[in-house]
Design a protein around this motif. Sequence first.
Motif, PDB file in Angstrom:
ATOM      1  N   GLY A  34       0.843  -1.197   0.000  1.00  0.00           N
ATOM      2  CA  GLY A  34       0.000   0.000   0.000  1.00  0.00           C
ATOM      3  C   GLY A  34       0.871   1.237   0.000  1.00  0.00           C
ATOM      4  N   THR A  35       0.501   2.214  -0.808  1.00  0.00           N
ATOM      5  CA  THR A  35       1.321   3.432  -0.884  1.00  0.00           C
ATOM      6  C   THR A  35       0.430   4.657  -0.703  1.00  0.00           C
ATOM      7  OG1 THR A  35       1.048   3.786  -3.255  1.00  0.00           O
ATOM      8  CG2 THR A  35       2.813   2.308  -2.591  1.00  0.00           C
ATOM      9  N   ASP A  36       0.972   5.659  -0.073  1.00  0.00           N
ATOM     10  CA  ASP A  36       0.294   6.957   0.024  1.00  0.00           C
ATOM     11  C   ASP A  36       1.394   8.020   0.026  1.00  0.00           C
ATOM     12  OD1 ASP A  36      -1.420   9.036   0.290  1.00  0.00           O
ATOM     13  OD2 ASP A  36      -2.175   8.493   2.281  1.00  0.00           O
ATOM     14  N   THR A  37       1.622   8.597  -1.125  1.00  0.00           N
ATOM     15  CA  THR A  37       2.687   9.584  -1.278  1.00  0.00           C
ATOM     16  C   THR A  37       2.065  10.932  -1.584  1.00  0.00           C
ATOM     17  OG1 THR A  37       4.253   7.931  -2.062  1.00  0.00           O
ATOM     18  CG2 THR A  37       4.709  10.217  -2.669  1.00  0.00           C
ATOM     19  N   SER A  38       2.446  11.923  -0.800  1.00  0.00           N
ATOM     20  CA  SER A  38       1.976  13.281  -1.042  1.00  0.00           C
ATOM     21  C   SER A  38       3.183  14.173  -1.305  1.00  0.00           C
ATOM     22  CB  SER A  38       1.201  13.792   0.175  1.00  0.00           C
ATOM     23  OG  SER A  38       2.018  13.726   1.325  1.00  0.00           O
ATOM     24  N   GLY A  39       2.944  15.342  -1.832  1.00  0.00           N
ATOM     25  CA  GLY A  39       4.082  16.238  -2.075  1.00  0.00           C
ATOM     26  C   GLY A  39       3.711  17.354  -3.026  1.00  0.00           C
ATOM     27  N   GLU A  50       4.706  28.280 -10.566  1.00  0.00           N
ATOM     28  CA  GLU A  50       3.831  27.100 -10.573  1.00  0.00           C
ATOM     29  C   GLU A  50       3.893  26.424  -9.212  1.00  0.00           C
ATOM     30  OE1 GLU A  50       4.749  24.344 -13.711  1.00  0.00           O
ATOM     31  OE2 GLU A  50       4.920  25.955 -15.168  1.00  0.00           O
ATOM     32  N   VAL A  51       2.759  26.030  -8.697  1.00  0.00           N
ATOM     33  CA  VAL A  51       2.706  25.185  -7.492  1.00  0.00           C
ATOM     34  C   VAL A  51       1.692  24.084  -7.772  1.00  0.00           C
ATOM     35  CG1 VAL A  51       2.319  25.052  -5.012  1.00  0.00           C
ATOM     36  CG2 VAL A  51       3.146  27.189  -6.017  1.00  0.00           C
ATOM     37  N   ASN A  52       2.174  22.882  -7.876  1.00  0.00           N
ATOM     38  CA  ASN A  52       1.293  21.760  -8.176  1.00  0.00           C
ATOM     39  C   ASN A  52       1.689  20.562  -7.325  1.00  0.00           C
ATOM     40  OD1 ASN A  52      -0.119  23.074 -10.378  1.00  0.00           O
ATOM     41  ND2 ASN A  52       1.764  22.866 -11.535  1.00  0.00           N
ATOM     42  N   ASP A  53       0.857  19.526  -7.372  1.00  0.00           N
ATOM     43  CA  ASP A  53       1.254  18.291  -6.712  1.00  0.00           C
ATOM     44  C   ASP A  53       2.491  17.727  -7.395  1.00  0.00           C
ATOM     45  OD1 ASP A  53      -0.651  18.253  -4.796  1.00  0.00           O
ATOM     46  OD2 ASP A  53      -1.662  16.430  -5.470  1.00  0.00           O
ATOM     47  N   SER A  54       3.336  17.077  -6.618  1.00  0.00           N
ATOM     48  CA  SER A  54       4.505  16.396  -7.173  1.00  0.00           C
ATOM     49  C   SER A  54       4.058  15.279  -8.108  1.00  0.00           C
ATOM     50  CB  SER A  54       5.322  15.790  -6.031  1.00  0.00           C
ATOM     51  OG  SER A  54       6.165  14.782  -6.505  1.00  0.00           O
ATOM     52  N   ARG A  55       4.866  14.993  -9.093  1.00  0.00           N
ATOM     53  CA  ARG A  55       4.508  13.908 -10.019  1.00  0.00           C
ATOM     54  C   ARG A  55       4.594  12.535  -9.347  1.00  0.00           C
ATOM     55  NH1 ARG A  55       9.215  11.648 -13.780  1.00  0.00           N
ATOM     56  NH2 ARG A  55      11.042  12.479 -12.751  1.00  0.00           N
ATOM     57  N   TRP A  56       5.172  12.486  -8.128  1.00  0.00           N
ATOM     58  CA  TRP A  56       5.296  11.195  -7.444  1.00  0.00           C
ATOM     59  C   TRP A  56       4.081  10.893  -6.573  1.00  0.00           C
ATOM     60  CZ3 TRP A  56       9.363   8.357  -9.072  1.00  0.00           C
ATOM     61  CH2 TRP A  56      10.428   9.031  -9.664  1.00  0.00           C
ATOM     62  N   VAL A  57       3.113  11.817  -6.552  1.00  0.00           N
ATOM     63  CA  VAL A  57       1.931  11.619  -5.694  1.00  0.00           C
ATOM     64  C   VAL A  57       1.141  10.391  -6.148  1.00  0.00           C
ATOM     65  CG1 VAL A  57      -0.339  12.604  -5.159  1.00  0.00           C
ATOM     66  CG2 VAL A  57       1.710  14.026  -4.973  1.00  0.00           C
ATOM     67  N   GLU A  58       0.758   9.563  -5.214  1.00  0.00           N
ATOM     68  CA  GLU A  58      -0.038   8.368  -5.526  1.00  0.00           C
ATOM     69  C   GLU A  58      -0.704   7.881  -4.247  1.00  0.00           C
ATOM     70  OE1 GLU A  58       1.998   4.675  -6.141  1.00  0.00           O
ATOM     71  OE2 GLU A  58       3.804   5.344  -5.146  1.00  0.00           O
ATOM     72  N   ARG A  59      -1.762   7.141  -4.418  1.00  0.00           N
ATOM     73  CA  ARG A  59      -2.361   6.424  -3.294  1.00  0.00           C
ATOM     74  C   ARG A  59      -3.076   5.204  -3.852  1.00  0.00           C
ATOM     75  NH1 ARG A  59      -6.898   8.808   0.784  1.00  0.00           N
ATOM     76  NH2 ARG A  59      -5.162   9.898   1.788  1.00  0.00           N
ATOM     77  N   GLY A  60      -2.633   4.049  -3.452  1.00  0.00           N
ATOM     78  CA  GLY A  60      -3.280   2.837  -3.944  1.00  0.00           C
ATOM     79  C   GLY A  60      -2.580   1.586  -3.456  1.00  0.00           C
ATOM     80  N   PHE A  61      -2.960   0.476  -4.054  1.00  0.00           N
ATOM     81  CA  PHE A  61      -2.488  -0.825  -3.575  1.00  0.00           C
ATOM     82  C   PHE A  61      -2.167  -1.736  -4.760  1.00  0.00           C
ATOM     83  CE2 PHE A  61      -5.518   1.003  -0.666  1.00  0.00           C
ATOM     84  CZ  PHE A  61      -4.887   0.895   0.564  1.00  0.00           C
ATOM     85  N   VAL A  62      -1.234  -2.645  -4.534  1.00  0.00           N
ATOM     86  CA  VAL A  62      -1.005  -3.698  -5.517  1.00  0.00           C
ATOM     87  C   VAL A  62      -0.926  -5.026  -4.764  1.00  0.00           C
ATOM     88  CG1 VAL A  62       1.489  -3.153  -5.530  1.00  0.00           C
ATOM     89  CG2 VAL A  62       0.518  -4.598  -7.329  1.00  0.00           C
ATOM     90  N   VAL A  63      -1.721  -5.969  -5.246  1.00  0.00           N
ATOM     91  CA  VAL A  63      -1.730  -7.293  -4.625  1.00  0.00           C
ATOM     92  C   VAL A  63      -0.973  -8.260  -5.534  1.00  0.00           C
ATOM     93  CG1 VAL A  63      -4.017  -7.813  -5.624  1.00  0.00           C
ATOM     94  CG2 VAL A  63      -3.191  -9.151  -3.708  1.00  0.00           C
ATOM     95  N   ARG A  64      -0.127  -9.082  -4.932  1.00  0.00           N
ATOM     96  CA  ARG A  64       0.604 -10.111  -5.686  1.00  0.00           C
ATOM     97  C   ARG A  64       0.143 -11.482  -5.187  1.00  0.00           C
ATOM     98  NH1 ARG A  64       7.093 -10.132  -5.767  1.00  0.00           N
ATOM     99  NH2 ARG A  64       6.756  -8.725  -7.521  1.00  0.00           N
ATOM    100  N   VAL A  65      -0.179 -12.348  -6.138  1.00  0.00           N
ATOM    101  CA  VAL A  65      -0.737 -13.662  -5.796  1.00  0.00           C
ATOM    102  C   VAL A  65      -0.006 -14.745  -6.585  1.00  0.00           C
ATOM    103  CG1 VAL A  65      -2.828 -15.091  -5.919  1.00  0.00           C
ATOM    104  CG2 VAL A  65      -3.024 -12.661  -5.377  1.00  0.00           C
ATOM    105  N   HIS A  66       0.354 -15.851  -5.937  1.00  0.00           N
ATOM    106  CA  HIS A  66       0.874 -16.997  -6.677  1.00  0.00           C
ATOM    107  C   HIS A  66      -0.317 -17.713  -7.297  1.00  0.00           C
ATOM    108  CE1 HIS A  66       2.763 -20.911  -7.536  1.00  0.00           C
ATOM    109  NE2 HIS A  66       3.850 -20.166  -7.713  1.00  0.00           N
TER     110      HIS A  66
END
Lengths: 476, 433
Positions: A34-39, A50-66
């Motif tokens: 799970g990631t939650d990056t602000s900036g 210019e003042v904007n959100d950083s391009r690295w901003v994200e919030r979400g999840f990745v599930v890995r399954v065998h």
Amino acid sequence: MQVKISGYLLKQKPLIKELVTKLTEKYGYVSVLGTDTSGKSYKVQRTGIEVNDSRWVERGFVVRVHNGINYSEYSFNQLEREQLDQLITEIERVVQTDVKTLQAAQIEFNQYPVIAEEAISDSFYGEIEVLPDELSPQAKIERMSALKEQAFAYSDRLIDFRVMLEEVHISKIFISVNKDLEQSYIWSQANLVPIVRRDQQTKYYFEGFSGLKGSEILTELAEGYQEIIDKAVSLLDAERVEAGIYDVICSPDVAGLIAHEAFGHGVEMDMFVKNRAKAVEYLGKPIASKLVTMHDGAATVKHVSSYLFDDEGTLAGDTVVIEQGILKSGISDLLSALYLGTTPTGNGKRQSFERKSYARMTNTIFAPGTDRLEDMIASLKYGYLLEGMMSGMEDPKNWGIQCMLMIGKEIRDGEFTGKIISPVIMTGYVPDLLKSISMVSDQLELFGSGACGKGYKEFVKVSDGGPYLKTKARLG
Amino acid sequence: MIERIKDILNEMPGLAGWKIIRQWVESSELFFVGQRLDMNRGKKVEHYQVTVYKDFKADGKKYRGSSTTSIHPTMLSDEIKRAIGAASLAATYVKNEYYPLVKPSVLDQPSLRSGFSTDSRSAWLPKLSEALYRADRYQQGRINSAELFLSQIKKRLVNSAGVDVEYEKYRGELEFITNWQEEGEEVELYKKLDFSDFQPALLTSETEKMLEMSREKARAVPTPILNNCPVILTGDSVEEFFNYYLVQSAAQYVYERISTAKIGENIQGSKVKGDLISLKLDPFIDGSTESAPYDQQGFPLRPTTVFEKGVLQRYWGNQRFCHYLGAETTGEINNVVIEGGTYPVSTLKKEPYLELLAFSDFHMDPLIGDFAGEIRLGRYYDGEKTVAVTGGSISGNIKEVQECMYLSKEVKQNNNYIGPESLKLSNVSIAGN
């Protein structure tokens, strides 16, 4: 000041654990990152702000399954308890339905064993001096604008002077049956870009500042901006280099570029899996001058790619890639290590939760030596001091190198002549370049204001650097 | 979600306007090692970008500040309010010249066509995989690895001036590596293709071409030291080269004084002996992933001519920068069409030349015109025979070559580029071995 982890991720942890538990009833291995990056990113230039959100901003999840054969992944950014069963259905569409469709089309699969994890629960919270929220946008913009004004007062050659700041707050959790990890840290970077013109000739230079820092990075910008402008102005008189092989001294940023492009990419072990890495033939063998030792690792130094765990839940390492000229080890993500039967090194990184994890560099450095820079310059009969990295490109299979550089300062009989060459393209064969290293300075500088791609995509944050290196290189 | 964001924006004090972009993406991804599937992935995400605008006066002049923030679908109303509030505060200190927001248009924009809309992504993946590997039939050469993505993208743009537009498109991405081994060491080449429609013949022909180029590279000798040898760029480097003209004609770069290009003047100079550039922007190229009926501001796009026989016809750009220059807004269009030149490739190759087909990373600095790249595959014709070459580099500056450059008569399409297949240059520095 200690960095706080995302409240959102902490709140969602029980639900993520429930998701892992439910999927584990059917599948041999399940993990969720799970990631939650602000900036924010700030840019001040002659014509605007210019003042904007950083391009690295994200919030979400990745599930890995065998999936019973190898691994499937699903990225998502909506998570609610009421829709957990629907989410599991969507995950199973990828893990089961898509896999069956591909099998029906006679596509063969690589087989991977189930990941065996040791039980571990750990956390890391970074420390910085000034949290981004402690300094208002107004205060940041005013300081950046003041610096821009000082720059224009300093040189009438400037057509623009760009001041850029980016502050990024990363929070991640990694949950599997045996792992419960969380981390949160802040890195910041800033760039100064003077653009100068004389008649119809335009040139620019840039200098980056970066680290596991907060808004305190702004104080570094005010120091030495004149020198950066002087370098840009000097490019107006730069000549083109006469193509050929030269004795050169690479500044720490160029040494970092060599470590990264010429060699780092070549020891990413997902390249070993694909038989794309020439490095495999050289493991345990001499690859560089005995003066050369090279490391990569999130635990090697404290810089922009330092963390507790990577995006696959592997703890950070410090890999000795080259030791006194001998190639010792590659750097690996978890699945490549599983395939190769090696130990993962904590180098599994994703551009974001939406992308696949690959073997990626973290902080890649040449270790310092014992020479003094002035002795290195004095030892040069004819050659160049190379400064200012622009870009580079890897060639892990055939070990060609391409480094685009901004400045070459001519040296004759141990002294600078004042002649500048620009731009400079340094090319050659990696072992030739590394084996030609004859002097290594005693300092270490790190640079982390850029991003690294794999091919032309999958950008991740890295740092690289080293000491000054004396070697031979083909310049064009 | 959009209504929730709109409600919050409408309650936020002091805003002069706002814009919301919603992007919904669902994708399927395959990762191959050789011909074997190493991993499959799926993705379903939704992103919202909110831009807030604030107007203010200083020294008798009107300014418009803006700031953009991401709104995640998992944010609660309080969190959304905080994010938009922070953007609103930041916009207060962004002192940019005033510009109007895009207003609703009466133009009826066409939909984007794609064969991918006729079936599920899961159904297309085996077909794309089959097309990818159809050319992989050689003993000494192979596709080393490949990554194949197919994404369905839905976009909606809404602003406070009444714009509310949406469209759907598909993005296919294929990245692959080819190997070849002759008597020496095995070599590799890299290729990335983007496409928006099911074109199996394109995938097969591109992999076939890269395998053939890999075979050439395996037989290549080091690039010799060459003086005053004309250079022919072929393939991806041609598009990168022309990027200079796009940047120099962009309203933003003219406003920022990075470009000094003037309407009515010939960007190539007054002593051109070679071909002149004629460049158009076309938002509706079939097969291009960059085709779009509207730009990021919601402005309806139309084909537009930028250069006609070297002469700059108009600046191009979004509403903000075109307004600053007093130019008609073209919108941001990411498809480029360049007319072919006078001579066919066969004529350009009559005299000795160094043709360059693959670089490590050919780079054009569009601000100053410097270009350079390390050679991965070339062909050197000395007037009698042609040999494959590799290694070394080329470098130059466009201002020193554009008066005497020749564009091939043959044009090709590569995703968002339709233009000359090859480009012949003189006065390029070649660093051979």
